[in-house]
Scaffold this motif. Structure first.
Motif, PDB file in Angstrom:
ATOM      1  N   VAL A  95      38.700 -31.798  82.479  1.00 16.77           N
ATOM      2  CA  VAL A  95      38.718 -30.698  83.445  1.00 16.77           C
ATOM      3  C   VAL A  95      37.970 -29.522  82.823  1.00 16.77           C
ATOM      4  O   VAL A  95      38.509 -28.859  81.926  1.00 16.77           O
ATOM      5  CB  VAL A  95      40.159 -30.276  83.805  1.00 16.77           C
ATOM      6  CG1 VAL A  95      40.141 -29.203  84.885  1.00 16.77           C
ATOM      7  CG2 VAL A  95      40.984 -31.477  84.254  1.00 16.77           C
ATOM      8  N   PRO A  96      36.750 -29.245  83.230  1.00 16.43           N
ATOM      9  CA  PRO A  96      35.974 -28.172  82.617  1.00 16.43           C
ATOM     10  C   PRO A  96      36.700 -26.828  82.668  1.00 16.43           C
ATOM     11  O   PRO A  96      37.188 -26.409  83.718  1.00 16.43           O
ATOM     12  CB  PRO A  96      34.693 -28.134  83.466  1.00 16.43           C
ATOM     13  CG  PRO A  96      34.571 -29.508  84.032  1.00 16.43           C
ATOM     14  CD  PRO A  96      35.987 -29.941  84.286  1.00 16.43           C
ATOM     15  N   GLY A  97      36.787 -26.175  81.512  1.00 18.22           N
ATOM     16  CA  GLY A  97      37.387 -24.847  81.447  1.00 18.22           C
ATOM     17  C   GLY A  97      38.901 -24.813  81.415  1.00 18.22           C
ATOM     18  O   GLY A  97      39.488 -23.736  81.353  1.00 18.22           O
ATOM     19  N   ARG A  98      39.556 -25.979  81.438  1.00 17.55           N
ATOM     20  CA  ARG A  98      41.013 -25.978  81.563  1.00 17.55           C
ATOM     21  C   ARG A  98      41.691 -25.255  80.403  1.00 17.55           C
ATOM     22  O   ARG A  98      42.485 -24.327  80.619  1.00 17.55           O
ATOM     23  CB  ARG A  98      41.544 -27.409  81.681  1.00 17.55           C
ATOM     24  CG  ARG A  98      43.073 -27.462  81.817  1.00 17.55           C
ATOM     25  CD  ARG A  98      43.583 -28.850  82.142  1.00 17.55           C
ATOM     26  NE  ARG A  98      43.228 -29.832  81.128  1.00 17.55           N
ATOM     27  CZ  ARG A  98      43.713 -31.074  81.103  1.00 17.55           C
ATOM     28  NH1 ARG A  98      44.556 -31.469  82.038  1.00 17.55           N
ATOM     29  NH2 ARG A  98      43.350 -31.915  80.167  1.00 17.55           N
ATOM     30  N   ASN A  99      41.420 -25.664  79.183  1.00 13.47           N
ATOM     31  CA  ASN A  99      42.112 -25.031  78.057  1.00 13.47           C
ATOM     32  C   ASN A  99      41.657 -23.596  77.850  1.00 13.47           C
ATOM     33  O   ASN A  99      42.438 -22.747  77.387  1.00 13.47           O
ATOM     34  CB  ASN A  99      41.915 -25.853  76.783  1.00 13.47           C
ATOM     35  CG  ASN A  99      42.752 -27.116  76.793  1.00 13.47           C
ATOM     36  OD1 ASN A  99      43.774 -27.194  77.476  1.00 13.47           O
ATOM     37  ND2 ASN A  99      42.332 -28.129  76.050  1.00 13.47           N
ATOM     38  N   LEU A 100      40.410 -23.300  78.177  1.00  8.06           N
ATOM     39  CA  LEU A 100      39.941 -21.912  78.122  1.00  8.06           C
ATOM     40  C   LEU A 100      40.776 -21.033  79.035  1.00  8.06           C
ATOM     41  O   LEU A 100      41.260 -19.970  78.641  1.00  8.06           O
ATOM     42  CB  LEU A 100      38.464 -21.855  78.525  1.00  8.06           C
ATOM     43  CG  LEU A 100      37.865 -20.459  78.727  1.00  8.06           C
ATOM     44  CD1 LEU A 100      37.868 -19.672  77.425  1.00  8.06           C
ATOM     45  CD2 LEU A 100      36.455 -20.569  79.290  1.00  8.06           C
ATOM     46  N   LEU A 101      40.972 -21.491  80.267  1.00  8.29           N
ATOM     47  CA  LEU A 101      41.740 -20.706  81.234  1.00  8.29           C
ATOM     48  C   LEU A 101      43.223 -20.701  80.898  1.00  8.29           C
ATOM     49  O   LEU A 101      43.880 -19.647  80.950  1.00  8.29           O
ATOM     50  CB  LEU A 101      41.525 -21.262  82.643  1.00  8.29           C
ATOM     51  CG  LEU A 101      40.117 -21.070  83.216  1.00  8.29           C
ATOM     52  CD1 LEU A 101      39.976 -21.808  84.541  1.00  8.29           C
ATOM     53  CD2 LEU A 101      39.818 -19.590  83.406  1.00  8.29           C
ATOM     54  N   THR A 120      49.975 -24.627  71.435  1.00  7.98           N
ATOM     55  CA  THR A 120      49.369 -25.601  72.336  1.00  7.98           C
ATOM     56  C   THR A 120      49.232 -26.949  71.628  1.00  7.98           C
ATOM     57  O   THR A 120      49.082 -27.005  70.407  1.00  7.98           O
ATOM     58  CB  THR A 120      47.988 -25.111  72.832  1.00  7.98           C
ATOM     59  OG1 THR A 120      47.409 -26.108  73.674  1.00  7.98           O
ATOM     60  CG2 THR A 120      47.045 -24.834  71.676  1.00  7.98           C
ATOM     61  N   GLY A 121      49.279 -28.021  72.413  1.00  3.72           N
ATOM     62  CA  GLY A 121      49.282 -29.371  71.845  1.00  3.72           C
ATOM     63  C   GLY A 121      47.917 -30.017  71.739  1.00  3.72           C
ATOM     64  O   GLY A 121      47.826 -31.244  71.686  1.00  3.72           O
ATOM     65  N   VAL A 122      46.845 -29.232  71.728  1.00  2.00           N
ATOM     66  CA  VAL A 122      45.512 -29.829  71.625  1.00  2.00           C
ATOM     67  C   VAL A 122      45.347 -30.517  70.275  1.00  2.00           C
ATOM     68  O   VAL A 122      45.976 -30.154  69.288  1.00  2.00           O
ATOM     69  CB  VAL A 122      44.394 -28.788  71.832  1.00  2.00           C
ATOM     70  CG1 VAL A 122      44.481 -28.183  73.209  1.00  2.00           C
ATOM     71  CG2 VAL A 122      44.452 -27.705  70.761  1.00  2.00           C
ATOM     72  N   TYR A 130      37.168 -34.403  74.528  1.00  2.00           N
ATOM     73  CA  TYR A 130      37.263 -33.123  75.223  1.00  2.00           C
ATOM     74  C   TYR A 130      36.795 -31.984  74.300  1.00  2.00           C
ATOM     75  O   TYR A 130      37.420 -31.746  73.261  1.00  2.00           O
ATOM     76  CB  TYR A 130      38.701 -32.827  75.650  1.00  2.00           C
ATOM     77  CG  TYR A 130      39.313 -33.774  76.653  1.00  2.00           C
ATOM     78  CD1 TYR A 130      38.566 -34.745  77.308  1.00  2.00           C
ATOM     79  CD2 TYR A 130      40.664 -33.680  76.961  1.00  2.00           C
ATOM     80  CE1 TYR A 130      39.138 -35.597  78.237  1.00  2.00           C
ATOM     81  CE2 TYR A 130      41.258 -34.525  77.894  1.00  2.00           C
ATOM     82  CZ  TYR A 130      40.487 -35.481  78.518  1.00  2.00           C
ATOM     83  OH  TYR A 130      41.057 -36.325  79.441  1.00  2.00           O
ATOM     84  N   PRO A 131      35.758 -31.246  74.651  1.00  2.00           N
ATOM     85  CA  PRO A 131      35.281 -30.180  73.772  1.00  2.00           C
ATOM     86  C   PRO A 131      36.276 -29.035  73.609  1.00  2.00           C
ATOM     87  O   PRO A 131      36.273 -28.348  72.580  1.00  2.00           O
ATOM     88  CB  PRO A 131      33.989 -29.700  74.451  1.00  2.00           C
ATOM     89  CG  PRO A 131      34.094 -30.156  75.863  1.00  2.00           C
ATOM     90  CD  PRO A 131      34.888 -31.421  75.833  1.00  2.00           C
ATOM     91  N   ASP A 132      37.147 -28.819  74.603  1.00  2.00           N
ATOM     92  CA  ASP A 132      38.093 -27.708  74.514  1.00  2.00           C
ATOM     93  C   ASP A 132      39.388 -28.080  73.795  1.00  2.00           C
ATOM     94  O   ASP A 132      40.379 -27.351  73.868  1.00  2.00           O
ATOM     95  CB  ASP A 132      38.393 -27.128  75.897  1.00  2.00           C
ATOM     96  CG  ASP A 132      38.986 -28.139  76.865  1.00  2.00           C
ATOM     97  OD1 ASP A 132      39.106 -29.327  76.500  1.00  2.00           O
ATOM     98  OD2 ASP A 132      39.337 -27.743  77.997  1.00  2.00           O
ATOM     99  N   CYS A 133      39.377 -29.217  73.095  1.00  2.00           N
ATOM    100  CA  CYS A 133      40.502 -29.574  72.227  1.00  2.00           C
ATOM    101  C   CYS A 133      40.119 -29.463  70.747  1.00  2.00           C
ATOM    102  O   CYS A 133      40.932 -29.763  69.881  1.00  2.00           O
ATOM    103  CB  CYS A 133      40.973 -31.000  72.517  1.00  2.00           C
ATOM    104  SG  CYS A 133      41.844 -31.175  74.089  1.00  2.00           S
ATOM    105  N   ARG A 134      38.910 -29.033  70.486  1.00  2.00           N
ATOM    106  CA  ARG A 134      38.429 -28.972  69.106  1.00  2.00           C
ATOM    107  C   ARG A 134      38.939 -27.724  68.379  1.00  2.00           C
ATOM    108  O   ARG A 134      39.129 -26.670  68.983  1.00  2.00           O
ATOM    109  CB  ARG A 134      36.900 -28.987  69.072  1.00  2.00           C
ATOM    110  CG  ARG A 134      36.282 -30.279  69.572  1.00  2.00           C
ATOM    111  CD  ARG A 134      34.770 -30.190  69.605  1.00  2.00           C
ATOM    112  NE  ARG A 134      34.337 -29.144  70.534  1.00  2.00           N
ATOM    113  CZ  ARG A 134      33.065 -28.779  70.689  1.00  2.00           C
ATOM    114  NH1 ARG A 134      32.116 -29.371  69.971  1.00  2.00           N
ATOM    115  NH2 ARG A 134      32.742 -27.832  71.549  1.00  2.00           N
ATOM    116  N   ASP A 135      39.118 -27.858  67.080  1.00  2.00           N
ATOM    117  CA  ASP A 135      39.598 -26.756  66.254  1.00  2.00           C
ATOM    118  C   ASP A 135      38.652 -25.559  66.321  1.00  2.00           C
ATOM    119  O   ASP A 135      39.097 -24.410  66.381  1.00  2.00           O
ATOM    120  CB  ASP A 135      39.742 -27.249  64.806  1.00  2.00           C
ATOM    121  CG  ASP A 135      40.384 -26.218  63.896  1.00  2.00           C
ATOM    122  OD1 ASP A 135      41.515 -25.793  64.188  1.00  2.00           O
ATOM    123  OD2 ASP A 135      39.752 -25.846  62.889  1.00  2.00           O
TER     124      ASP A 135
END
Length: 219
Positions: A95-101, A120-122, A130-135
């Motif tokens: 989902v693009p932008g999900r963790n950002l939002l 957060t559990g990323v 998923y790019p938005d789960c990266r450290d």
């Protein structure tokens, strides 16, 4: 001695529930926030409600339906097939932008309730690409949130370097193994606990569970 207050981004799944128990062990007060983006299964939100109610956690549910409108994908559309990424591409569940939002709005909530910690559990080890789960993303966003609100947020990622077997091990060390196994929803087909056994999320969860149980048996 426990101190400070934390907000946890909470879906009711294996990872976020493990992180919830992790947070409860470390912080004096914990509140959970769940985002309703018209995800594939409303049962996910019900599961999050039930868990927080059982544990006596204050639970916020925020309307993020705009994300559904902007980013159609397998988690927001029943007519899009759940499939892994091919040839380096992203899976259909991204989902693009999900963790950002989610983390940005969790930060807004945290500031309103005087919480400096966001959990957060990323996870980059089992992050499905998923790019938005990266450290590197989390560290970058942490700085951005602090600058945007002039507030000393700390984003915690207890699972960042753990594979699924290690995540089960962490849940067990927190005394939450059976709770996580029986009461969480990870399955893309909306089946609580061990799930459907067929979707990518269930396979990842089961493989990690089998590995952990085998290791626990050996030792």
């Amino acid at each position: 001695m426990k101190k400070d207050k934390a907000v946890i981004v909470f879906s009711g799944g294996q990872d976020s529930t493990t992180c919830l128990f992790w947070a409860l062990e470390r912080f004096q007060e914990v509140e959970a926030v769940t985002f309703d983006y018209n995800q594939r299964h409303s049962l996910e939100i019900e599961c999050a409600k039930n868990i927080t109610k059982e544990l006596g956690i204050r639970h916020h549910i925020l309307d993020m339906s705009l994300l559904n409108q902007l980013a159609p994908n397998a988690l927001t559309r029943n007519d899009i097939e759940v499939r892994d990424g091919e040839e380096g591409g992203l899976p259909s569940t991204f989902v693009p932008g999900r963790n950002l939002l989610f983390l940005s709005f969790a930060g807004v909530l945290a500031k309103q309730i005087d919480a400096k910690h966001i959990v957060t559990g990323v996870c980059e080890t089992d992050f499905s690409g998923y790019p938005d789960c990266r450290d590197i993303f989390i560290k970058s966003l942490n700085v951005t949130l602090n600058l945007s609100m002039d507030y000393p947020f700390v984003i915690h990622t207890p699972l960042m370097w753990l594979d699924k077997a290690k995540t089960w091990e962490l849940a067990d060390s927190l005394g939450a193994f059976e709770f996580v196994r029986e009461k969480t929803l990870t399955c893309y087909n909306g089946v609580i606990a061990d799930g459907c056994g067929e979707c990518p999320a269930c396979k990842l969860r089961k493989n990690g569970l089998d590995e952990y149980l085998q290791n626990r048996k050996e030792f």
